[in-house]
Scaffold this motif. Structure first.
Motif, PDB file in Angstrom:
ATOM      1  N   ASP A  10      -4.511 -15.240  -8.282  1.00 58.63           N
ATOM      2  CA  ASP A  10      -4.311 -14.521  -7.080  1.00 58.63           C
ATOM      3  C   ASP A  10      -3.330 -15.380  -6.374  1.00 58.63           C
ATOM      4  OD1 ASP A  10      -5.826 -12.688  -8.213  1.00 58.63           O
ATOM      5  OD2 ASP A  10      -7.640 -13.471  -6.853  1.00 58.63           O
ATOM      6  N   THR A  11      -2.414 -14.558  -5.291  1.00 63.05           N
ATOM      7  CA  THR A  11      -1.235 -15.189  -4.673  1.00 63.05           C
ATOM      8  C   THR A  11      -2.284 -15.391  -3.250  1.00 63.05           C
ATOM      9  OG1 THR A  11      -0.336 -13.180  -4.131  1.00 63.05           O
ATOM     10  CG2 THR A  11       0.525 -14.610  -5.741  1.00 63.05           C
ATOM     11  N   GLU A  12      -2.717 -16.611  -2.982  1.00 63.29           N
ATOM     12  CA  GLU A  12      -3.475 -16.687  -1.598  1.00 63.29           C
ATOM     13  C   GLU A  12      -3.140 -18.255  -1.305  1.00 63.29           C
ATOM     14  OE1 GLU A  12      -6.962 -15.419   0.868  1.00 63.29           O
ATOM     15  OE2 GLU A  12      -6.947 -14.563  -1.168  1.00 63.29           O
ATOM     16  N   GLN A  13      -2.973 -18.525  -0.156  1.00 66.96           N
ATOM     17  CA  GLN A  13      -2.754 -19.702   0.304  1.00 66.96           C
ATOM     18  C   GLN A  13      -4.001 -19.937   1.159  1.00 66.96           C
ATOM     19  OE1 GLN A  13      -0.504 -22.201  -0.359  1.00 66.96           O
ATOM     20  NE2 GLN A  13      -1.707 -23.653   0.896  1.00 66.96           N
ATOM     21  N   TYR A  14      -4.408 -21.277   1.163  1.00 61.65           N
ATOM     22  CA  TYR A  14      -5.783 -22.008   1.728  1.00 61.65           C
ATOM     23  C   TYR A  14      -5.389 -22.899   2.440  1.00 61.65           C
ATOM     24  CZ  TYR A  14      -8.157 -18.837  -1.703  1.00 61.65           C
ATOM     25  OH  TYR A  14      -8.648 -17.782  -2.255  1.00 61.65           O
ATOM     26  N   ASP A  15      -6.383 -23.120   3.525  1.00 67.08           N
ATOM     27  CA  ASP A  15      -6.266 -24.452   4.427  1.00 67.08           C
ATOM     28  C   ASP A  15      -6.692 -25.664   3.911  1.00 67.08           C
ATOM     29  OD1 ASP A  15      -4.906 -22.988   6.709  1.00 67.08           O
ATOM     30  OD2 ASP A  15      -6.827 -21.700   6.733  1.00 67.08           O
ATOM     31  N   LEU A  16      -7.964 -25.351   3.184  1.00 68.96           N
ATOM     32  CA  LEU A  16      -8.548 -26.727   2.598  1.00 68.96           C
ATOM     33  C   LEU A  16      -8.923 -25.983   1.020  1.00 68.96           C
ATOM     34  CD1 LEU A  16     -10.094 -29.156   2.614  1.00 68.96           C
ATOM     35  CD2 LEU A  16     -11.948 -28.002   3.555  1.00 68.96           C
TER      36      LEU A  16
END
Length: 328
Positions: A68-74
């Motif tokens: 899944d194309t998702e960017q996380y902070d941590l």
């Protein structure tokens, strides 16, 4: 809103997945009760919808897949269970994903021996790192480019975090919680989960068993002599003569085989004997000092505290199995 991805690799330690999720979702509840907005969006991320963890004993359902194309902070990497080499091989797909997340701005935190998976990304090269004290030697051999912090509970460098062994993961989670919210919320969580928020070292938990997984017979002979005669005065020259080696050659080979100098090794054996005595006998500090081969109280206290992080008296009070009777 801080977006947190807790990875669910195969052979993960279950608590290393469920613990972080529990902490950050509970923190949201604390904030809501205080009339504040929740801070964390927590998702379990894996390569399958359901992942077998802890050698197949448990299964954990994931919220999102690696694809899944998702960017996380941590990004949180839990400890892995069992054979490290096999566990890393099983989870190779996570390595480029972790690297991409970091390069796109995510902070990354490894818990305990999750440091092995993090180090496999190359992101730790030239940086400091903590992991479980029992895995120091294996970690150093596998990742010589990484600066392992001896006894460290928490390390932080360039938005990469790591924790020491076992329950030290909770100290790192509280550290991150305080960073993303405030001290008040972190203290509330520490009380709720009964965690010592101030612990800075895992040295008191470390057991010195002597590094003997090498093939240098002369050095093993010297190690065994030290371990059986630790109370006595032992000199480098005496040991070198015993194993028929020149002093410089003996010192070099001993350091290479054990990752300790002869003096350090002797001190650690003596302190380990003192620890065992404090844990299981009614002897006072002076008696244990003499039994361990020390005659100077200041020297004994300094060496003991350097290795364990606690004074002899503090260690005895903390770990003596009869301390309730002795100190009441």
């Amino acid at each position: 809103m801080k977006k947190i991805a807790i990875l669910v690799p195969e052979r993960a330690v279950a608590e290393g997945v469920t613990g972080p999720r529990y902490l950050f979702t509970t923190a949201n509840q604390f904030l809501h009760s205080a009339g504040k907005n929740p801070v964390f969006q927590v998702q379990l991320v894996g390569k399958n919808n359901e992942v077998k963890v802890q050698d197949g004993v448990y299964s954990i359902s994931t919220d999102r897949l690696l694809g899944d194309t998702e960017q996380y902070d941590l990004v949180i990497i839990p400890p892995i269970f069992g054979d490290i080499t096999k566990a890393i091989k099983l989870n190779n797909e996570y390595i480029p994903w972790i690297r991409d997340q970091y390069n796109n701005g995510a902070e990354v935190a490894s818990l305990c021996v999750g440091a092995f998976l993090l180090a496999s990304t190359g992101l730790l090269n030239g940086k400091k790192c903590s992991t479980h004290w029992a895995y120091y030697k294996e970690f150093k051999e596998r990742f010589p480019e990484v600066d392992i912090v001896d006894g460290g509970v928490i390390t932080e460098q360039d938005n990469i975090y790591s924790s020491g062994g076992a329950n030290s993961l909770w100290n790192l989670l509280l550290y991150l919680l305080e960073k993303y919210t405030n001290r008040e919320t972190a203290i509330l969580a520490s009380k709720y989960f009964a965690i010592d928020i101030s612990r800075e070292s895992q040295a008191a938990f470390m057991m010195f068993t002597g590094q003997k997984d090498h093939n240098d017979r002369a050095i093993k002979q010297a190690q065994e002599y030290i371990e059986h005669n630790y109370q006595d005065k032992i000199t480098v020259d005496m040991l070198a003569r015993m194993v028929t080696l020149g002093r410089r050659s003996f010192e070099r080979r001993f350091k290479k085989a054990t990752d300790n100098t002869i003096i350090q090794y002797h001190q650690r054996v003596k302190v380990e004997a003192a620890k065992r005595s404090f844990e299981s006998s009614r002897k006072n500090v002076t008696e244990v000092m003499y039994d361990s081969g020390y005659s100077d109280p200041k020297s004994f206290r300094n060496v003991f505290k350097k290795i364990t992080g606690l004074t002899p008296l503090a260690y005895r009070k903390k770990y003596h199995r009869l301390s309730v009777d002795v100190y009441r």
